[in-house]
Write a protein that holds these residues in place. Sequence first.
Motif, PDB file in Angstrom:
ATOM      1  N   GLY A   1       0.536  -1.370  -0.078  1.00  0.00           N
ATOM      2  CA  GLY A   1      -0.122  -0.094   0.041  1.00  0.00           C
ATOM      3  C   GLY A   1       0.818   1.421   0.042  1.00  0.00           C
ATOM      4  O   GLY A   1       1.832   1.605   0.679  1.00  0.00           O
ATOM      5  N   THR A   2       0.277   2.161  -1.051  1.00  0.00           N
ATOM      6  CA  THR A   2       0.966   3.313  -0.907  1.00  0.00           C
ATOM      7  C   THR A   2       0.417   4.625  -1.011  1.00  0.00           C
ATOM      8  O   THR A   2       0.341   5.847  -2.007  1.00  0.00           O
ATOM      9  N   THR A   3      -0.849   4.629  -0.054  1.00  0.00           N
ATOM     10  CA  THR A   3      -1.768   5.967  -0.478  1.00  0.00           C
ATOM     11  C   THR A   3      -1.987   6.519   1.048  1.00  0.00           C
ATOM     12  O   THR A   3      -2.654   7.333   1.353  1.00  0.00           O
ATOM     13  N   CYS A   4      -0.852   6.436   1.947  1.00  0.00           N
ATOM     14  CA  CYS A   4      -0.629   7.193   2.971  1.00  0.00           C
ATOM     15  C   CYS A   4       0.089   8.411   2.895  1.00  0.00           C
ATOM     16  O   CYS A   4       0.672   8.649   2.129  1.00  0.00           O
TER      17      CYS A   4
ATOM     18  N   ARG B   1       1.046   3.901  -7.460  1.00  0.00           N
ATOM     19  CA  ARG B   1       0.122   3.603  -6.454  1.00  0.00           C
ATOM     20  C   ARG B   1      -0.227   2.221  -6.478  1.00  0.00           C
ATOM     21  O   ARG B   1      -1.161   1.735  -7.225  1.00  0.00           O
ATOM     22  N   LEU B   2       0.174   1.496  -5.587  1.00  0.00           N
ATOM     23  CA  LEU B   2      -0.380   0.248  -5.049  1.00  0.00           C
ATOM     24  C   LEU B   2      -1.175   0.120  -4.139  1.00  0.00           C
ATOM     25  O   LEU B   2      -1.061   0.751  -3.183  1.00  0.00           O
ATOM     26  N   HIS B   3      -1.940  -1.059  -4.197  1.00  0.00           N
ATOM     27  CA  HIS B   3      -3.006  -1.489  -3.157  1.00  0.00           C
ATOM     28  C   HIS B   3      -2.813  -2.585  -2.382  1.00  0.00           C
ATOM     29  O   HIS B   3      -3.349  -2.829  -1.261  1.00  0.00           O
ATOM     30  N   ARG B   4      -2.044  -3.391  -3.075  1.00  0.00           N
ATOM     31  CA  ARG B   4      -1.987  -5.061  -2.240  1.00  0.00           C
ATOM     32  C   ARG B   4      -0.512  -5.212  -2.610  1.00  0.00           C
ATOM     33  O   ARG B   4       0.111  -4.905  -3.556  1.00  0.00           O
TER      34      ARG B   4
ATOM     35  N   ASP C   1       0.857  -6.195  -6.081  1.00  0.00           N
ATOM     36  CA  ASP C   1       0.813  -5.446  -7.254  1.00  0.00           C
ATOM     37  C   ASP C   1       2.212  -4.704  -7.525  1.00  0.00           C
ATOM     38  O   ASP C   1       2.705  -4.254  -8.516  1.00  0.00           O
TER      39      ASP C   1
END
Length: 346
Positions: free
Chosen positions: A19-22, A37-40, A43
């Motif tokens: 995850g890279t949304t922080c 922009r990875l979520h899992r 990815d």
Amino acid sequence: MQALVSAGYRVAFVPDEGGTTCANATRLRASGIHVPRLHRPGDAPTWLRLHRGSLASAILCRHHAAGHWLPLIRAVAPRASIVFDTVDLHFLREMREAELHDDRRLHRHAESTRQRELGLVDRADTTWVVSPIERDLLLEARPNATVRIVSNIIDEDTPGQPFEQRRDLLFVGGLRHPPNRDAVEWLARDIFPRIRTKLPGVRLHFVGSPGTGPAMTFPPESGILVHGHVPDIAPVLDGCRIALAPLRFGAGVKGKVNLSMAHGQPVVATACATEGMHLQPGIDVLVANDAETFATAVARLYQDPILWQTLSNQGRANVRRYFSPEAAIATAKASLGPPGTLPPSP
């Protein structure tokens, strides 16, 4: 990463856990670092395969991540150079912990880690370590390896408050890290009570994430204050008179020591905590390895403004000399070659 960007490299940061949304990822992007922009977790390999044609180099940090990333990168981007960034030699830290506790199980675990790390040294093009001691240790085991020093980077330099305006003592370190937890326990049990007999009324501040073990609490009369994680550590670095680093085992270069010195905060430490840092006892730092000697050194420094100022000045100079972004970039260029291209944002 910021130093590489400033030197003209295009840098992509791919976190091992996905995850890279922080907010931290947002700050990295704002500083010129590409964070896909990875979520899992799955990815990240997909992203790598998509951009393999433009990957010039890969820096793999710590053996836990490097162990599964190295074969994947070799397979999908065989022309990319691979740097194994040890961060510190984990097996060295684990071996020292095993010796401290005379624990056979810990010895076996340390030897397993040693074999993993040496295997990565064998398979990488270059290995980065943080000190000459760790470089020499690796070259003794792997004489043909390419091992270079890229140490901690400290881009701070401030005198902080003057001696007269500073109070109390400081220990910085997250308690999830075994050397820090051991140091805190030793400090609270054996060292600080001796300090209090010499410096009645002085307080000890613990700053750092609490970790996963039992919470550490102390009665008010102990003089020990536990702050946990603080968002901005500068006020305690600039305001506490002395930093303590009573580490009994560990490896690498200690960021807590460099950070205190960069803020003009003198340090009393064990030899383990100053290893590989180019520090001269009595000139840049005070070194003590048993509880009574450590407490005596703290009391002496706390009451001697001339010695305090000497260590403050020399500590800052040592950080500038050996741990600047410029020193790291010189080695990075030798490992990575001139700035090339890394993947554009998708």
